[in-house]
Enzyme design. Sequence first.
Site, mmCIF file in Angstrom:
data_model
loop_
_atom_site.group_PDB
_atom_site.id
_atom_site.type_symbol
_atom_site.label_atom_id
_atom_site.label_comp_id
_atom_site.label_asym_id
_atom_site.label_seq_id
_atom_site.Cartn_x
_atom_site.Cartn_y
_atom_site.Cartn_z
ATOM 1 N N ASP A 92 -59.760 -41.646 -6.250
ATOM 2 C CA ASP A 92 -58.509 -41.507 -5.504
ATOM 3 C C ASP A 92 -58.031 -42.851 -4.965
ATOM 4 O OD1 ASP A 92 -56.382 -40.136 -4.398
ATOM 5 O OD2 ASP A 92 -57.467 -39.613 -2.564
ATOM 6 N N ASN B 88 -51.403 -32.614 -10.583
ATOM 7 C CA ASN B 88 -50.763 -33.903 -10.865
ATOM 8 C C ASN B 88 -49.491 -33.782 -11.689
ATOM 9 O OD1 ASN B 88 -53.880 -35.799 -11.099
ATOM 10 N ND2 ASN B 88 -52.570 -35.373 -9.332
#
Length: 233
Positions: A12, A60
């Site tokens: 991340d 996403n």
Amino acid sequence: MRIPQHVAIIMDGNGRWAKKRGLPRIKGHQRGAEVLHNTVKWSLELGIKYLTAFSFSTENWKRPKEEVEFLMDLFVQMIDREMELLRRERVRVRILGRKEGLPEKVLKKWQEVEEKTKEFDRMTLIIAFNYGGRREILDAVEFILKDVSHGKKIELTEETFRQYLYLPDVPDPDLIIRTSGEMRLSNFLLWQSAYSELYFFKKLWPDFTKRDFLRAIESYSKRERRFGGLING
């Protein structure tokens, strides 16, 4: 130092890394791919047998179209670029996720890399792509219901349920690492992470180093894993 058999990483912070430097988000993803390449090499050095990288989640798709398209291209480019390393070090690649909705070029590369590396046995690199933990569990339930509707008798236990997950033969992660300072799993390996040890870094993924990786492994090696029981009975 006790080495985990399976390490999973929530990579991340690529976008934030780029933003801090006044760069397009795609530059963060490119740098993140380089760090993953390095992490594969570090894992090989340590003798880790399974490395799972959370590359693209089912959530996403909500990102800007241009960024999603770039991530699809990056997947293909990354596989092509890493083939020499995969062959040389005998690394098997498996993709964890749903094929629905992915462009043909990604599906083709998915099939190609799994086929070309299926006999390799030094380490397995699992790329979680178009993956969501809740979706995996729902898919497993749907597969079970389908089998039952076709007359199959199923004694529902944890082990039989596991057989309906995407990669049932892969052991659960011993250690899950997350970068960027966020302290949550974000829909990653929800079934498999029941007894995983967790390690969180404030660093963004593109800044992740070998020293950071070793620090997480060392922390894991000092922990006592009880799996709900007691160490001494």
